[in-house]
Write an enzyme that holds these catalytic residues in place. Structure first.
Site, PDB file in Angstrom:
ATOM      1  N   LYS A  81       0.831  -1.204   0.000  1.00 11.02           N
ATOM      2  CA  LYS A  81       0.000   0.000   0.000  1.00 11.02           C
ATOM      3  C   LYS A  81       0.868   1.258   0.000  1.00 11.02           C
ATOM      4  O   LYS A  81       0.637   2.193  -0.781  1.00 11.02           O
ATOM      5  CB  LYS A  81      -0.926   0.006   1.208  1.00 11.02           C
ATOM      6  CG  LYS A  81      -1.923   1.144   1.236  1.00 11.02           C
ATOM      7  CD  LYS A  81      -2.909   0.993   2.387  1.00 11.02           C
ATOM      8  CE  LYS A  81      -3.749  -0.248   2.226  1.00 11.02           C
ATOM      9  NZ  LYS A  81      -4.764  -0.391   3.306  1.00 11.02           N
TER      10      LYS A  81
ATOM     11  N   ARG B 161      -3.443   2.911   8.549  1.00 11.35           N
ATOM     12  CA  ARG B 161      -3.781   1.667   7.849  1.00 11.35           C
ATOM     13  C   ARG B 161      -2.556   0.774   7.729  1.00 11.35           C
ATOM     14  O   ARG B 161      -1.438   1.259   7.547  1.00 11.35           O
ATOM     15  CB  ARG B 161      -4.310   1.963   6.436  1.00 11.35           C
ATOM     16  CG  ARG B 161      -5.541   2.852   6.380  1.00 11.35           C
ATOM     17  CD  ARG B 161      -5.872   3.166   4.922  1.00 11.35           C
ATOM     18  NE  ARG B 161      -6.919   4.166   4.797  1.00 11.35           N
ATOM     19  CZ  ARG B 161      -8.203   3.884   4.610  1.00 11.35           C
ATOM     20  NH1 ARG B 161      -8.592   2.632   4.521  1.00 11.35           N
ATOM     21  NH2 ARG B 161      -9.096   4.856   4.491  1.00 11.35           N
TER      22      ARG B 161
ATOM     23  N   GLY C  98      -8.322  -7.153   4.582  1.00  9.20           N
ATOM     24  CA  GLY C  98      -9.068  -7.208   5.831  1.00  9.20           C
ATOM     25  C   GLY C  98      -8.409  -7.981   6.945  1.00  9.20           C
ATOM     26  O   GLY C  98      -8.994  -8.145   8.017  1.00  9.20           O
TER      27      GLY C  98
ATOM     28  N   MET D   6      -5.540  -7.307   8.592  1.00  4.82           N
ATOM     29  CA  MET D   6      -4.954  -6.485   9.651  1.00  4.82           C
ATOM     30  C   MET D   6      -5.813  -5.241   9.847  1.00  4.82           C
ATOM     31  O   MET D   6      -6.939  -5.190   9.384  1.00  4.82           O
ATOM     32  CB  MET D   6      -3.500  -6.183   9.321  1.00  4.82           C
ATOM     33  CG  MET D   6      -2.632  -7.436   9.393  1.00  4.82           C
ATOM     34  SD  MET D   6      -0.931  -7.143   8.921  1.00  4.82           S
ATOM     35  CE  MET D   6      -1.094  -6.701   7.204  1.00  4.82           C
TER      36      MET D   6
ATOM     37  N   ARG E  52      -3.468  -1.153  -6.329  1.00 10.37           N
ATOM     38  CA  ARG E  52      -2.649  -2.355  -6.278  1.00 10.37           C
ATOM     39  C   ARG E  52      -3.013  -3.201  -7.491  1.00 10.37           C
ATOM     40  O   ARG E  52      -4.073  -3.011  -8.095  1.00 10.37           O
ATOM     41  CB  ARG E  52      -2.901  -3.139  -4.993  1.00 10.37           C
ATOM     42  CG  ARG E  52      -4.344  -3.590  -4.805  1.00 10.37           C
ATOM     43  CD  ARG E  52      -4.571  -4.133  -3.411  1.00 10.37           C
ATOM     44  NE  ARG E  52      -5.992  -4.401  -3.183  1.00 10.37           N
ATOM     45  CZ  ARG E  52      -6.544  -4.543  -1.985  1.00 10.37           C
ATOM     46  NH1 ARG E  52      -5.797  -4.429  -0.904  1.00 10.37           N
ATOM     47  NH2 ARG E  52      -7.829  -4.788  -1.857  1.00 10.37           N
TER      48      ARG E  52
ATOM     49  N   HIS F 245     -15.663  -7.548   1.239  1.00  7.85           N
ATOM     50  CA  HIS F 245     -14.678  -8.445   1.842  1.00  7.85           C
ATOM     51  C   HIS F 245     -14.858  -9.870   1.335  1.00  7.85           C
ATOM     52  O   HIS F 245     -13.896 -10.537   0.939  1.00  7.85           O
ATOM     53  CB  HIS F 245     -14.808  -8.413   3.369  1.00  7.85           C
ATOM     54  CG  HIS F 245     -13.937  -9.400   4.070  1.00  7.85           C
ATOM     55  ND1 HIS F 245     -14.379 -10.671   4.403  1.00  7.85           N
ATOM     56  CD2 HIS F 245     -12.651  -9.335   4.485  1.00  7.85           C
ATOM     57  CE1 HIS F 245     -13.398 -11.334   4.994  1.00  7.85           C
ATOM     58  NE2 HIS F 245     -12.350 -10.536   5.059  1.00  7.85           N
TER      59      HIS F 245
ATOM     60  N   ARG G   9       1.180 -48.588 -13.965  1.00  9.01           N
ATOM     61  CA  ARG G   9       1.204 -49.472 -12.797  1.00  9.01           C
ATOM     62  C   ARG G   9       0.606 -50.833 -13.192  1.00  9.01           C
ATOM     63  O   ARG G   9      -0.593 -50.934 -13.419  1.00  9.01           O
ATOM     64  CB  ARG G   9       0.401 -48.876 -11.641  1.00  9.01           C
ATOM     65  CG  ARG G   9       0.805 -47.469 -11.238  1.00  9.01           C
ATOM     66  CD  ARG G   9      -0.189 -46.932 -10.210  1.00  9.01           C
ATOM     67  NE  ARG G   9       0.065 -45.563  -9.814  1.00  9.01           N
ATOM     68  CZ  ARG G   9      -0.396 -44.487 -10.450  1.00  9.01           C
ATOM     69  NH1 ARG G   9      -1.140 -44.627 -11.546  1.00  9.01           N
ATOM     70  NH2 ARG G   9      -0.132 -43.273 -10.017  1.00  9.01           N
TER      71      ARG G   9
ATOM     72  N   GLU H  70      12.936 -44.322  -4.834  1.00 14.06           N
ATOM     73  CA  GLU H  70      11.905 -44.030  -3.835  1.00 14.06           C
ATOM     74  C   GLU H  70      12.359 -44.358  -2.423  1.00 14.06           C
ATOM     75  O   GLU H  70      11.565 -44.305  -1.484  1.00 14.06           O
ATOM     76  CB  GLU H  70      10.624 -44.784  -4.175  1.00 14.06           C
ATOM     77  CG  GLU H  70      10.827 -46.254  -4.445  1.00 14.06           C
ATOM     78  CD  GLU H  70       9.614 -46.909  -5.086  1.00 14.06           C
ATOM     79  OE1 GLU H  70       8.481 -46.519  -4.770  1.00 14.06           O
ATOM     80  OE2 GLU H  70       9.816 -47.817  -5.916  1.00 14.06           O
TER      81      GLU H  70
ATOM     82  N   SER I 135      13.431 -42.759 -12.346  1.00 10.92           N
ATOM     83  CA  SER I 135      12.177 -42.038 -12.152  1.00 10.92           C
ATOM     84  C   SER I 135      11.939 -41.935 -10.655  1.00 10.92           C
ATOM     85  O   SER I 135      11.906 -42.956  -9.963  1.00 10.92           O
ATOM     86  CB  SER I 135      11.014 -42.760 -12.826  1.00 10.92           C
ATOM     87  OG  SER I 135       9.820 -42.027 -12.634  1.00 10.92           O
TER      88      SER I 135
ATOM     89  N   GLY J 288      10.032 -41.784  -7.446  1.00  6.50           N
ATOM     90  CA  GLY J 288       8.718 -42.059  -6.861  1.00  6.50           C
ATOM     91  C   GLY J 288       8.589 -41.230  -5.596  1.00  6.50           C
ATOM     92  O   GLY J 288       8.864 -41.715  -4.489  1.00  6.50           O
TER      93      GLY J 288
ATOM     94  N   ASN K  15       6.182 -40.092  -3.854  1.00  2.00           N
ATOM     95  CA  ASN K  15       5.236 -40.447  -2.786  1.00  2.00           C
ATOM     96  C   ASN K  15       5.940 -41.284  -1.730  1.00  2.00           C
ATOM     97  O   ASN K  15       5.925 -40.972  -0.528  1.00  2.00           O
ATOM     98  CB  ASN K  15       4.044 -41.218  -3.357  1.00  2.00           C
ATOM     99  CG  ASN K  15       3.238 -40.409  -4.347  1.00  2.00           C
ATOM    100  OD1 ASN K  15       3.427 -39.209  -4.473  1.00  2.00           O
ATOM    101  ND2 ASN K  15       2.350 -41.067  -5.052  1.00  2.00           N
TER     102      ASN K  15
ATOM    103  N   CYS L 199       7.537 -39.493 -11.194  1.00  2.00           N
ATOM    104  CA  CYS L 199       6.207 -40.026 -11.488  1.00  2.00           C
ATOM    105  C   CYS L 199       5.307 -40.040 -10.261  1.00  2.00           C
ATOM    106  O   CYS L 199       4.206 -40.581 -10.298  1.00  2.00           O
ATOM    107  CB  CYS L 199       6.297 -41.430 -12.091  1.00  2.00           C
ATOM    108  SG  CYS L 199       7.112 -42.640 -11.034  1.00  2.00           S
TER     109      CYS L 199
ATOM    110  N   TYR M 202      11.762 -34.908 -17.357  1.00  3.79           N
ATOM    111  CA  TYR M 202      10.313 -34.919 -17.516  1.00  3.79           C
ATOM    112  C   TYR M 202       9.639 -35.059 -16.164  1.00  3.79           C
ATOM    113  O   TYR M 202      10.244 -35.500 -15.182  1.00  3.79           O
ATOM    114  CB  TYR M 202       9.851 -36.044 -18.457  1.00  3.79           C
ATOM    115  CG  TYR M 202      10.025 -37.441 -17.910  1.00  3.79           C
ATOM    116  CD1 TYR M 202       9.047 -38.034 -17.110  1.00  3.79           C
ATOM    117  CD2 TYR M 202      11.163 -38.188 -18.214  1.00  3.79           C
ATOM    118  CE1 TYR M 202       9.207 -39.324 -16.606  1.00  3.79           C
ATOM    119  CE2 TYR M 202      11.337 -39.469 -17.721  1.00  3.79           C
ATOM    120  CZ  TYR M 202      10.359 -40.035 -16.923  1.00  3.79           C
ATOM    121  OH  TYR M 202      10.519 -41.301 -16.414  1.00  3.79           O
TER     122      TYR M 202
END
Length: 898
Positions: A22, A91, A100, A102, A335, A451, A574, A762, A781, A783, A785, A849, A869
């Protein structure tokens, strides 16, 4: 000594780190010669010093006093003087917009004496007392900690007693009485009196705004928007200008283009005889900004000129707050405006067409998250029926949920797994947790700049505002429609944020226009501009990106869809998904086999089924790489549930019957294979090494499918991936078996079948020994997860429900490490594996992957880490394409994303 205060004439928009968004923009507008009320900014450094010590930094108030004296001299008035008081606004203004979250305090300098002076010089006693009651209310809640609802209740009670609906109908006498009520409330709640000293008001207001940086709602908003906690806020002290001086005054918010659709033109809300806070709070319904052209044509013309200047200067959609004081226009803030995903794409394309930004800048101004929102389904217009109510389409999308009327219930019910719609007369910053929890927000008051609208658009949350025909009663927890229908809490409604409508019950969904376009190029006339803009962004991203984008797909249908969505191959197929359904019986036979011959027969029966699956996927992806992962999960996952089998056998025995022999055999096998932690047990490469014939069957199926496609004139590119390798010797043994089987297939079919063999990284050990593993692997690759689970020591299925919400609340995680890659830990392992793998094998192909392959932030990391990739679900392929392009632009001119 550090400098903590800057006049508006001393800064510019490139100083947002120091002056906040601001303050830097106020300075920029001042520099452009726009009509900005004069003032000064206390820096973010001052805020950080205050937060660190709990007290104002040395020398701060001397600087404030010097700037205040200069402001008083230029105004010809003194702060709070009795006869003609100078009044100030205080402000907040952080680097990043936090609507809104603060605090703001208006009319600093009024007291029991100066209110009479203000009435005299303004010629309006009502205006003076209205300004004073605003100060006491804001100061009491923000600075002195009085519950804001107490003030609101007192105001509502007075309006009820006077029989008026809006504040503007209260008289000067009414407001005088209200000020006394407010002051008594403060004394009753805090034990101290509202301060009469203007200097004390200013000082305490500034420090309260600094302190609001660490308020609960500000912290919650920052976590939601991933804004750092250590930035602090600047504070802007500005000469007051008044929109509540009568019919020739008012306040409004303007957007240089429609923030919901991106369409050109001046959009916004205006409220005559009101202060800016009234517009944003939605406590009175605004009129469209176009109405200002009728009410005050000269001010409207000047506003159009100034907004045009700002849009050209910022080269973007601008969000502008303004006040008209008795015919004089003042610009209070600008802004870069928050916008919906649809508007972001349309704006980027149109600004590029207009030559204001380059094509690369246009790409940088859209996001994968926004594209994902545009791919969500929408309501079927042919099945909506009659709307319960219509309002302002503040933030588009389709959402269904049970009606709730307060934040606490919204959060509680959402945490229990229920989808909810938060209904309010208007939202306040205290409603933020409920807005986050809800699927949609519906209000009976407010417009596109209220708001609720601004925050919902920023979060990508469905929102309809200003549904005036609804009477919302939060006490009885119901709303009533214009025709008298009553909707109780818990009733399911459907909210259409694009059309600005709410419907009873569940409205069916249809594919979005973007999905229809990606699927088959269908053109949706109503969404043509948006779809065209998305297509242009994706095309530009494809031109500049380095990362390839593949898909995780296990069926020919998924592979074909992924290709239509722009996938450049399959990064993860898979094979375990091919063993489900009716084929599960064959897997049972393999597991229960008592002899090698029985096991070989079961594998032989599975072989043609696997071959057919692979042939279909290779045909769908002809000419593109298809990475096929050998069987990964533990075999017991293909057997019936252990408890269920035990219950069946026990029930038969209780009836005096002989248990089913097959059930007994299955339970024996399940018990034999039971593991305390199967995620770290007999799975992945370990299965291939201890279950004879399993790898050979799968590899033969792949090889024969490749040969079949080659003989039919296809161009198959199958790659074989070995999962869960932790040591190079595991991979070496499997690779030798793979080579032998493929050689047999080549000999039998008469065509050369040569599939690259690689591994999924992995496990932390695999990442740390990647150099040795690369001696045997032709590709990696990640993994991510499982790599995240094994690095953190998390079992995803257990911990997400158990304590992730607490970790997110406490700031241990900025976001779930399963959604966005943990760069410090998992990311470091990725970096080590990439460096060591390529050192051993410079031509090593490397991809990812896991689910992170479709996460926008993670895609940027993978680009920087040097991967070739990313692979993700088919529906995330367009998102990954877009973010891969944006990642390629990072660090180049025009890459400032919004």
């Amino acid at each position: 000594m550090a400098r903590y205060v800057y006049d508006f004439t001393e800064g510019g928009r490139d100083m947002a780190d120091l002056l906040g968004g601001k303050g830097s923009n106020l300075a920029e507008m001042t520099r452009l010669g726009l009509p900005v009320p004069p003032g000064f900014t206390l820096t973010t450094e001052a805020c950080r010093a205050f937060l660190a010590t709990g007290g104002e930094p040395a020398g701060l108030w001397e600087e404030v006093s010097a700037h205040l004296s200069a402001l008083e001299a230029s105004a010809g008035r003194v702060l709070g003087e009795p006869d003609d008081p100078l009044l100030l606004s205080v402000r907040s203004g952080a680097k990043f917009s936090m609507p809104g979250m603060m605090e703001t305090i208006l009319d600093i300098g009024l007291n029991d004496e100066s209110v009479h002076g203000l009435a005299k010089v303004s010629g309006s006693e009502r205006f003076a007392w209205d300004s004073y009651r605003r100060l006491v209310q804001m100061f009491g809640s923000t600075v002195m900690g009085v519950d804001s609802s107490l003030f609101e209740r007192s105001l509502a009670l007075l309006k009820d007693l006077r029989g008026v609906r809006d504040d503007v109908h209260l008289t000067a006498s009414d407001l005088t009485e209200l000020v006394e009520t407010y002051k008594n409330l403060i004394h009753l709640e805090t034990g101290e009196h509202f301060p009469q000293s203007p200097a004390e008001q200013l000082r305490r207001a500034v420090l309260a705004v600094f302190g609001s940086w660490n308020g609960d709602r500000a912290r919650l908003y920052r976590r939601r928007e991933h804004i750092a906690d250590d930035l602090g806020t600047a504070v802007n002290v500005q000469r007051m200008v008044f929109g509540n001086l009568g019919p020739d005054s008012g306040s409004g918010v303007a957007f240089t283009r429609d923030p919901a659709t991106g369409r050109p033109g001046l959009y916004g809300d205006y409220l005559p005889d009101a202060q800016g806070e009234d517009v944003v709070a939605g406590i009175r319904n605004t009129v469209p900004l176009s109405e200002l052209a009728r009410l005050d044509p000269e001010s409207y013309a000047r506003l159009r000129a100034h907004t045009g200047t700002l849009e050209r200067h910022y080269r973007d959609l601008c969000d502008i707050e303004f006040t008209i004081e008795r015919g004089t226009l003042w610009m209070l803030q600008t802004r870069v405006g928050k916008r919906t995903a649809e508007a972001a794409f349309v704006l980027a394309a149109e600004l590029a067409d207009e030559g204001l930004i380059t094509p690369d800048e246009a790409l940088a101004r859209v996001s994968g998250d926004g594209l994902a929102r545009l791919m969500f389904p929408r309501f079927d217009a042919s099945a909506t029926g009659t709307a319960l109510a219509r309002g302002v389409p503040a933030s588009p999308g389709a959402a269904v949920g049970a009606v709730v009327f307060d934040t606490t219930r919204a959060v509680r019910r959402a945490a229990a797994g229920e989808k909810v719609v938060l209904v309010r007369q208007e939202t306040t910053p205290d409603d933020l947790p409920g807005m986050i929890a809800a699927q949609a927000v519906l209000t009976s008051r407010g417009g596109k700049t209220s708001h609720a609208a601004v925050v919902a658009r920023g979060m990508g949350k469905v929102c309809v505002c200003g549904a005036e025909e609804l009477t919302v009663d939060t006490e009885t927890r119901r709303f009533t429609t214009a025709d008298g229908a009553v909707v109780e809490e818990g009733t399911v409604v459907s909210v259409d944020g694009s059309a600005g409508a709410v419907y009873a019950g569940v409205v069916p969904l249809v594919d979005s226009a973007v999905i229809r376009y990606l699927e088959d190029g269908r053109d949706d006339e109503g969404a043509r501009h948006m779809v065209g803009a998305v297509a242009r962004a994706l095309s530009r991203a494809d031109t500049v990106r380095r990362l390839e984008v593949r898909a995780n797909a296990d069926t020919p249908e998924d592979a074909a869809r992924a290709r239509r969505f722009g996938a450049q191959g399959i990064g993860l197929c898979r094979t375990e998904h091919m063993f489900l359904g009716e084929r599960r019986k064959l897997v049972e036979q393999m597991i229960l086999a008592g002899t090698d011959a029985e096991r070989d027969r079961a594998l032989a029966d599975l072989l043609p089924l696997q071959r057919r699956d692979f042939a279909g996927i290779l045909e769908a992806m002809d000419g593109l790489p298809v990475t096929i992962r050998l069987l990964d999960p533990p075999l017991h996952e293909f057997l019936p549930d252990r408890t269920d089998l035990a219950v069946r056998i026990a029930a038969a025995e209780a009836r005096g019957e002989e248990p089913d022999a097959h059930h007994v055999a299955l339970l024996t096998a399940v018990n034999r294979m039971h593991e305390e932690n199967p995620m770290l047990g007999l799975r992945g490469v370990r299965l291939g090494l201890v279950v004879p014939g399993l790898v050979a069957m799968q590899v033969r199926a792949i090889g024969e499918a490749v040969a079949e496609r080659l003989l039919s004139g296809g161009a198959p590119e199958a790659e074989i991936m070995v999962p869960l390798v932790g040591d190079v010797r595991e991979l070496r043994l499997v690779r030798e078996e793979v080579r032998g089987v493929l050689a047999d297939v080549s000999r039998e079919t008469g065509v050369t079948v040569d599939c690259p063999v690689g591994t999924m990284i992995e496990l932390p050990r695999a990442a740390l020994t990647a150099g040795r593993i690369a001696e045997e692997a032709e590709f990696f690759s990640f993994g991510t997860n499982d790599l995240t689970q094994t690095t953190w020591g998390f079992s995803r299925d257990d911990v997400e429900a158990e304590f992730f919400s607490a970790y997110l609340d406490k700031g241990v995680f900025p976001t779930s490490p399963f959604e966005t890659l943990d760069r410090d830990g998992v990311g470091r392992l990725v970096g080590i594996a990439v460096a060591e793998g390529r050192a051993a094998r410079p031509d090593l192909k490397i991809g990812v992957c896991g689910e992170h392959g479709g996460d926008p932030d993670s895609v940027h990391f993978f680009h920087t880490a040097g991967l070739d990739y990313v692979s993700c679900s088919p529906f995330r392929v367009p998102v990954a394409r877009l973010e891969a392009g944006r990642a390629a632009l990072e660090g180049t001119e025009g890459s400032d994303s919004r």
